[in-house]
Design a protein around this motif. Structure first.
Motif, PDB file in Angstrom:
ATOM      1  N   LEU A   1       0.789  -1.236   0.000  1.00 30.69           N
ATOM      2  CA  LEU A   1       0.000   0.000   0.000  1.00 30.69           C
ATOM      3  C   LEU A   1       0.825   1.292   0.000  1.00 30.69           C
ATOM      4  N   PHE A   2       1.652   1.492   1.023  1.00 29.19           N
ATOM      5  CA  PHE A   2       2.341   2.773   1.159  1.00 29.19           C
ATOM      6  C   PHE A   2       3.376   2.979   0.048  1.00 29.19           C
ATOM      7  N   ALA A   3       4.054   1.907  -0.328  1.00 27.15           N
ATOM      8  CA  ALA A   3       5.056   2.042  -1.398  1.00 27.15           C
ATOM      9  C   ALA A   3       4.370   2.403  -2.712  1.00 27.15           C
ATOM     10  N   ALA A   4       3.187   1.838  -2.950  1.00 29.50           N
ATOM     11  CA  ALA A   4       2.453   2.130  -4.191  1.00 29.50           C
ATOM     12  C   ALA A   4       2.025   3.596  -4.214  1.00 29.50           C
ATOM     13  N   ILE A   5       1.518   4.092  -3.093  1.00 35.91           N
ATOM     14  CA  ILE A   5       1.091   5.503  -3.065  1.00 35.91           C
ATOM     15  C   ILE A   5       2.311   6.416  -3.203  1.00 35.91           C
ATOM     16  N   ARG A   6       3.394   6.057  -2.512  1.00 43.50           N
ATOM     17  CA  ARG A   6       4.630   6.831  -2.647  1.00 43.50           C
ATOM     18  C   ARG A   6       5.077   6.916  -4.094  1.00 43.50           C
ATOM     19  N   HIS A   7       5.018   5.763  -4.783  1.00 44.06           N
ATOM     20  CA  HIS A   7       5.449   5.765  -6.175  1.00 44.06           C
ATOM     21  C   HIS A   7       4.561   6.691  -7.002  1.00 44.06           C
ATOM     22  N   LEU A   8       3.253   6.567  -6.822  1.00 45.06           N
ATOM     23  CA  LEU A   8       2.330   7.453  -7.556  1.00 45.06           C
ATOM     24  C   LEU A   8       2.632   8.918  -7.251  1.00 45.06           C
ATOM     25  N   ASP A   9       3.032   9.156  -6.008  1.00 44.96           N
ATOM     26  CA  ASP A   9       3.288  10.534  -5.574  1.00 44.96           C
ATOM     27  C   ASP A   9       4.543  11.130  -6.229  1.00 44.96           C
ATOM     28  N   THR A  10       5.392  10.284  -6.815  1.00 48.53           N
ATOM     29  CA  THR A  10       6.617  10.808  -7.454  1.00 48.53           C
ATOM     30  C   THR A  10       6.382  11.161  -8.926  1.00 48.53           C
ATOM     31  N   LEU A  11       5.213  10.856  -9.469  1.00 50.47           N
ATOM     32  CA  LEU A  11       5.006  10.941 -10.912  1.00 50.47           C
ATOM     33  C   LEU A  11       4.426  12.271 -11.380  1.00 50.47           C
ATOM     34  N   ASN A  12       4.342  13.231 -10.466  1.00 53.74           N
ATOM     35  CA  ASN A  12       3.771  14.544 -10.815  1.00 53.74           C
ATOM     36  C   ASN A  12       2.381  14.440 -11.428  1.00 53.74           C
ATOM     37  N   LEU A  13       1.566  13.624 -10.844  1.00 51.62           N
ATOM     38  CA  LEU A  13       0.191  13.474 -11.336  1.00 51.62           C
ATOM     39  C   LEU A  13      -0.649  14.636 -10.822  1.00 51.62           C
ATOM     40  N   ASP A  14      -1.774  14.876 -11.507  1.00 52.10           N
ATOM     41  CA  ASP A  14      -2.709  15.875 -11.003  1.00 52.10           C
ATOM     42  C   ASP A  14      -3.612  15.258  -9.939  1.00 52.10           C
ATOM     43  N   LEU A  15      -3.785  13.968 -10.048  1.00 54.83           N
ATOM     44  CA  LEU A  15      -4.765  13.308  -9.197  1.00 54.83           C
ATOM     45  C   LEU A  15      -4.484  11.814  -9.122  1.00 54.83           C
ATOM     46  N   ILE A  16      -4.772  11.231  -7.965  1.00 56.77           N
ATOM     47  CA  ILE A  16      -4.725   9.772  -7.841  1.00 56.77           C
ATOM     48  C   ILE A  16      -6.139   9.301  -7.506  1.00 56.77           C
ATOM     49  N   LEU A  17      -6.664   8.397  -8.313  1.00 53.32           N
ATOM     50  CA  LEU A  17      -7.948   7.789  -7.954  1.00 53.32           C
ATOM     51  C   LEU A  17      -7.640   6.460  -7.279  1.00 53.32           C
ATOM     52  N   ALA A  18      -8.338   6.187  -6.185  1.00 55.65           N
ATOM     53  CA  ALA A  18      -8.105   4.919  -5.485  1.00 55.65           C
ATOM     54  C   ALA A  18      -9.380   4.092  -5.523  1.00 55.65           C
ATOM     55  N   GLU A  19      -9.215   2.783  -5.760  1.00 51.52           N
ATOM     56  CA  GLU A  19     -10.375   1.894  -5.746  1.00 51.52           C
ATOM     57  C   GLU A  19     -10.661   1.447  -4.322  1.00 51.52           C
ATOM     58  N   ALA A  20     -11.944   1.401  -3.997  1.00 52.96           N
ATOM     59  CA  ALA A  20     -12.318   0.904  -2.669  1.00 52.96           C
ATOM     60  C   ALA A  20     -12.150  -0.612  -2.630  1.00 52.96           C
ATOM     61  N   ILE A  21     -11.846  -1.144  -1.439  1.00 55.07           N
ATOM     62  CA  ILE A  21     -11.741  -2.599  -1.308  1.00 55.07           C
ATOM     63  C   ILE A  21     -12.654  -3.063  -0.168  1.00 55.07           C
ATOM     64  N   PRO A  22     -12.979  -4.335  -0.129  1.00 58.93           N
ATOM     65  CA  PRO A  22     -13.901  -4.815   0.912  1.00 58.93           C
ATOM     66  C   PRO A  22     -13.319  -4.606   2.315  1.00 58.93           C
ATOM     67  N   GLU A  23     -14.154  -4.109   3.221  1.00 61.34           N
ATOM     68  CA  GLU A  23     -13.650  -3.814   4.569  1.00 61.34           C
ATOM     69  C   GLU A  23     -13.773  -4.999   5.507  1.00 61.34           C
ATOM     70  N   ILE A  24     -13.090  -6.064   5.129  1.00 61.32           N
ATOM     71  CA  ILE A  24     -13.003  -7.205   6.029  1.00 61.32           C
ATOM     72  C   ILE A  24     -11.530  -7.525   6.245  1.00 61.32           C
ATOM     73  N   GLY A  25     -11.219  -8.099   7.398  1.00 61.14           N
ATOM     74  CA  GLY A  25      -9.827  -8.424   7.708  1.00 61.14           C
ATOM     75  C   GLY A  25      -8.950  -7.189   7.578  1.00 61.14           C
ATOM     76  N   LEU A  26      -7.825  -7.349   6.872  1.00 60.83           N
ATOM     77  CA  LEU A  26      -6.896  -6.225   6.707  1.00 60.83           C
ATOM     78  C   LEU A  26      -7.490  -5.101   5.856  1.00 60.83           C
ATOM     79  N   GLY A  27      -8.569  -5.396   5.160  1.00 62.72           N
ATOM     80  CA  GLY A  27      -9.231  -4.387   4.325  1.00 62.72           C
ATOM     81  C   GLY A  27      -9.676  -3.192   5.149  1.00 62.72           C
ATOM     82  N   ARG A  28      -9.994  -3.428   6.405  1.00 62.53           N
ATOM     83  CA  ARG A  28     -10.418  -2.337   7.278  1.00 62.53           C
ATOM     84  C   ARG A  28      -9.272  -1.325   7.493  1.00 62.53           C
ATOM     85  N   ALA A  29      -8.073  -1.852   7.733  1.00 64.11           N
ATOM     86  CA  ALA A  29      -6.916  -0.962   7.939  1.00 64.11           C
ATOM     87  C   ALA A  29      -6.569  -0.239   6.631  1.00 64.11           C
TER      88      ALA A  29
END
Ligand code: TXA
Ligand code: MG
Length: 328
Positions: A278-306
């Motif tokens: 998770l964090f490494a993926a967002i960090r990588h996106l954050d280095t690309l000078n994007l205007d926006l990051i869209l994130a897909e929701a995931i099921p909130e069970i188990g680790l999905g909640r965190a």
């Protein structure tokens, strides 16, 4: 440097009052001697962390817990038995010896026993429990590699202990036993369902209802510089408008928008793998000078909640700190 040697050197620095980044199974921590208020103050300073945000104390054995807290309720004992060493932090009434700066003046202290072997041997070698907030600037994403720490804090800290990429990837689950009924303060590496299977129902705090007991519960936290949007509709985004849009996808992306870049958290849809990335993926996106990051929701069970908790906070609008803290 050979691991044992590096641990030895890091412990030596801690004993002299220095600050050291160290690996845990969740994220990298920024360590200092719990009982040295000056060293602890430097941790706050380097992170630019407000002093009202208390730290987690890391121990190397269950026995160390007795030195920090006055009483251990039976439910707390049960979860410690079950989940330590591991990504679970418990909040209990503190002993007087725990410095105020560590707990931000609260009557409680947060304690966890990490399971990363280098973290455990560092604490053992140092000979005292180690405070360890995540080794990032306050409000930014937590580091899951030594490289992440180096990029952000490298020139301000005394040593970085490299233990490879973090296996869990999201911070520990925090449960408070301060009141009669256990309360979840932060979802994390140990799923709530697993904790409830050991001690029954755990009350769940929501930032909307409770004054944030943990600033990890601030509406905006774990945030990259590029805006993240979690609730979105395809038709609102048009790649022709010359906007550079990135996607954080759980599995294969389901959207038909043409993205500038796509990060997939887990091709096979495995929640553990998704959390670890998770964090490494967002960090990588954050280095690309994007205007926006869209994130897909995931099921909130188990680790999905965190994972969803982190995504919500990363995408929350910035509020002035006093605004974010107001309880009404
Ligand atoms: O996985 C983790 O917990 C990582 C690794 C390094 O161990 N550490 C971590 O620390 O996430 P930090 O400082 O980023 O987050 C600690 C959270 C904060 O939100 C803080 O407010 C909360 O724990 N906390 C600490 N002491 C507390 C207390 N006495 N009562 C309530 N919340 C507390
Ligand atoms: Mg943090």
């Amino acid at each position: 440097m050979e691991n044992a040697k590096a641990v030895h050197q890091a412990a030596e620095i801690l004993r002299k009052g220095g600050i050291v980044a160290f690996p845990t199974e969740t994220v990298y921590g920024l360590g200092a001697n719990t009982f040295n208020p000056i060293a602890v103050a430097r941790v706050f300073e380097v992170k630019k962390r407000p002093h009202f945000d208390p730290l987690i104390v890391h121990v190397a054995s269950q026995g160390d817990l007795d030195k920090l807290v006055s009483e251990i309720p039976s439910d707390a004992k049960k979860v410690v038995e079950q989940f330590w060493p591991g990504p679970l932090t418990i909040v209990l009434l503190k002993k007087e010896e725990v410095p105020e700066i560590v707990t931000s003046g609260l009557p409680t202290v947060a304690v966890r026993m990490p399971r990363h072997p280098m973290a455990l041997s560092l604490i053992e070698r140092a000979g005292f429990p180690i405070v360890g907030p995540s080794a990032n600037l306050f409000g930014y994403l937590s580091p899951t590699t030594a490289e992440h720490v180096r990029d952000q804090l490298g020139n301000q800290i005394d040593f970085i202990l490299d233990g490879g990429p973090c296996e869990v990837g999201v911070e520990s689950t925090i449960v408070s036993f301060k009141e009669k009924r256990p309360r979840l303060l932060r979802p994390g590496g140990v799923p709530l369902e697993e904790i409830e299977s050991v001690i029954g129902t755990v009350e769940v705090s929501t930032a909307e209802v409770d004054r944030p007991a943990a600033p990890g519960m601030l509406p905006r936290h774990y945030a990259p510089r590029t805006p993240i949007v979690l609730e979105w509709d395809e038709k609102d985004f048009n790649s022709k408008k010359n906007k550079k849009i990135g996607l954080l996808a759980f599995q294969e992306p389901i959207s038909s928008i043409k993205f500038h870049h796509v990060e997939i958290l887990s091709k096979k849809g495995d929640m553990r793998e998704a959390a670890a990335n998770l964090f490494a993926a967002i960090r990588h996106l954050d280095t690309l000078n994007l205007d926006l990051i869209l994130a897909e929701a995931i099921p909130e069970i188990g680790l999905g909640r965190a994972i969803m908790d982190r995504l919500r906070r990363a995408s929350a609008k910035e509020l002035p700190i006093d605004e974010a803290y107001r309880s009404d």
